[in-house]
Each structure stands twice: as structure tokens, then as C-alpha cells.
Design a protein around this motif. Structure first.
Motif: not given
Length: 329
Positions: A153, A155-156, A158, A241-243, A254, A256-257, A295, A299
């Protein structure tokens, strides 16, 4: 984590400390017995916790509420009497409850522990090594960490799929390359705190070399960000937030970091160590659950609460039954 200190409102640390201090001074008095009639499924056979009295807790946002109820329902199916003290304000109140033994179990996040509780500045890129480092430090605090889930969970950024059909962005490096090639194309919507924190937008821009003009950065509340991105309004990309269940519900892609700038926030059970010493079977109960959580699952479950308006306890129970972990009595 929302008065939470980490992902959900990291700047609320001082307030959360006050809350935690108040809780630790008088003990946790609220809570109610978990009365569900549930039986063992793939875990808890033989009810190895029969005779145990255990308290579960959680933070006060949807995902952690669902996870806290999952722990409680599995304990209940395994024979324990369970006191439900979920929905504590902020991160530090739940943390304090586990340390002091006012609660026995919580789903905690590795990044929260490493940065907020343990005061580290630099995250560890490898998720397993991040968890190991947190686990090893927390032994001294009377907290035992069980193996982590793949639920991360963090940051990313979108973008809505309609816009991304044009730009074909997959990673934060792709965003950075677009910002250098066509600075006017990249507009970002972010929360106020994310806009100013070194582990937020300023650090991300440096790490990736993003050339985003100040006029192209708009600050707003988190919920509005999702709406603006989905409607192709004032921002091409937004902090998410990724989730978060709204990612799927609003048809967002989203990023990818790919340089691993943001910390890993993998969810893992954190236990009051004395409880685990008394009931080591808890690992056999919760390890299979953590192994199933990821993840996409988060979601799905978060969307049921935050988009469809379902009750977190019922979402947790239905999913555990569906996955075969427990059975209804």
C-alpha cells in the motif's frame, strides 16, 4: 494510515502521539466481543486457540479495518474469544496498543514501521529485506512480526485509460521522459502534504528527473484527485495509493515505481510478543492468510467498502469464507 502517520496523513504525527499517549495512560477500554458463529476451514482445525482470550485492533481506514477483522474472524474460528478493538485513530495508537499488550494483533505496514516508528530515513528497496530489518529491530520493542503479504500500500501516479491510450505510460520513468520531451503535457494533482515532503513529490521529481512546471502542479484533497484524473479534468496524472479500490472502479492505470523511490508498505501481522510466545500457533493461522493477500485483492476489497459502501467486517468475513479459510457455523 488517516489521522495515521504514514501514507494516510504522515504530517499528523504530533496529533497521533497525543492520542497514543492518552490511550497508553488509561488503557484501551472500548471494544466489543466478536460474536460471529464461524468454524475452521483451511486454518484453525482442531480449534487450537480454544480457551484463549485475544484482542484484535486496526487503524481507522477501510483496508486496515478489513485486515483487522480478518485476524479476529480467524482467531474466532480457531476457538478464541475475541475482543474487537479495531478502528483506532491514527497509526501510533494501534502501535502503542500492541507494544503494551492492550491488543494482541494488528496488520501493520513495513514502511510505516521503518520510517515512522523506527525513525529511519532511507527505505530498503527489497520488500523482504525491508520486512526483515523491521522485524529485527522490533524484537526489542516487544513486537513480533510474522511474514509479510504481497499487499503493498504505497504511493504511485495514476492516469485514466483514455488518456493513456495516447501516451502509453507504464512507469514513473516514462512520466519523467514525457515531462522532459513535452513539459506542458504533464499536469499533476497531488495532496498538499505530498507536494512538500521529501519522500513525496520533491524527492520523486529529483529521483526521476521530472521537469514539471510549478504551474502544472495542482494541490487538492485525495478524493478529488481520483475524480479529476478519471474525468480528464485538471490533471493528466494524480497521486494515488496502490491498493485503493477507486483505481479499478474509475478505470485508471498506475505507474510502476521502477527506480524504487517510494518505500514498500507491505502488510504483515504484528503481534504482542508475549501473546505469540504463549500461542505460537498464531503463525500457522495467519501465514496462509498473508500468503493470499496481494495488491489486486486489496483493491477488490477496498472497492467493496469505499465504492460500494459495504461493511468492512462483512467484507472480511465473506472473503475468508469464499477463500475457504473459515466456514460459517
Amino acid at each position: 494510515m488517516r489521522v495515521a502517520v504514514t501514507r494516510y496523513g504522515r504530517g499528523a504525527a504530533a496529533l497521533a502521539l497525543v492520542v497514543a499517549a492518552g490511550l497508553s495512560g488509561c488503557g484501551l477500554k472500548s471494544g466489543s466481543p466478536m460474536a460471529d458463529d464461524v468454524l475452521p476451514g483451511s486454518v484453525g482445525r482442531g480449534q487450537p486457540l480454544r480457551g484463549a482470550s485475544l484482542t484484535v485492533t486496526s487503524k481507522n481506514f477501510s483496508e486496515n479495518l478489513v485486515l483487522g477483522h480478518m485476524i479476529g474472524l480467524i482467531f474466532k474460528a480457531a476457538g478464541a474469544e475475541v475482543l474487537d478493538r479495531t478502528n483506532l485513530p491514527g497509526s501510533l495508537s494501534g502501535r502503542e496498543a500492541i507494544i503494551k499488550g492492550d491488543a494482541d494483533a494488528i496488520y501493520e505496514y513495513t514502511g510505516t514501521a521503518w520510517i515512522t516508528y523506527q525513525g529511519r530515513q532511507k527505505p530498503i528497496a527489497d520488500p523482504r529485506k525491508q520486512w526483515e530489518a523491521v522485524r529485527d529491530v522490533d524484537v526489542r520493542n516487544g513486537v513480533t512480526w510474522l511474514p509479510p503479504s504481497a499487499l503493498d500500500n504505497t504511493y504511485t501516479l495514476a492516469i485514466n485509460k483514455r488518456n493513456n491510450a495516447r501516451y502509453r505510460l507504464r512507469t514513473l520513468s516514462d512520466v519523467a521522459e514525457l515531462s522532459r520531451r513535452d513539459p506542458s503535457a504533464v499536469t499533476l494533482c497531488v495532496e498538499n502534504e505530498f507536494a512538500s515532503r521529501e519522500d513525496g513529490l520533491p524527492g520523486m521529481r529529483r529521483a526521476y528527473g521530472m521537469d514539471v512546471p510549478a504551474a502544472n502542479i495542482r494541490k487538492m484533497d485525495a478524493g478529488i484527485i481520483y475524480t479529476q484524473v478519471a474525468k480528464s479534468g485538471s490533471c493528466l496524472l494524480g497521486e494515488v495509493y496502490t491498493t485503493d479500490g477507486r483505481i479499478e472502479a474509475m478505470d485508471l492505470d498506475t505507474m510502476e515505481d521502477d527506480r524504487h523511490f517510494f518505500p514498500n508498505y507491505n502488510a504483515a501481522p504484528a503481534l504482542h510478543s508475549a501473546t505469540f510466545e504463549k500461542y505460537p500457533v498464531i503463525a500457522e493461522l495467519l501465514d496462509p492468510l498473508s500468503a493470499r493477500l496481494n495488491t489486486p485483492v486489496a483493491r477488490e476489497l477496498n472497492a467493496r467498502v469505499d465504492v460500494a459502501g459495504e461493511d468492512p467486517h462483512e467484507v472480511a468475513k465473506e472473503w475468508l469464507v469464499r477463500e475457504g479459510f473459515i466456514r460459517e457455523g
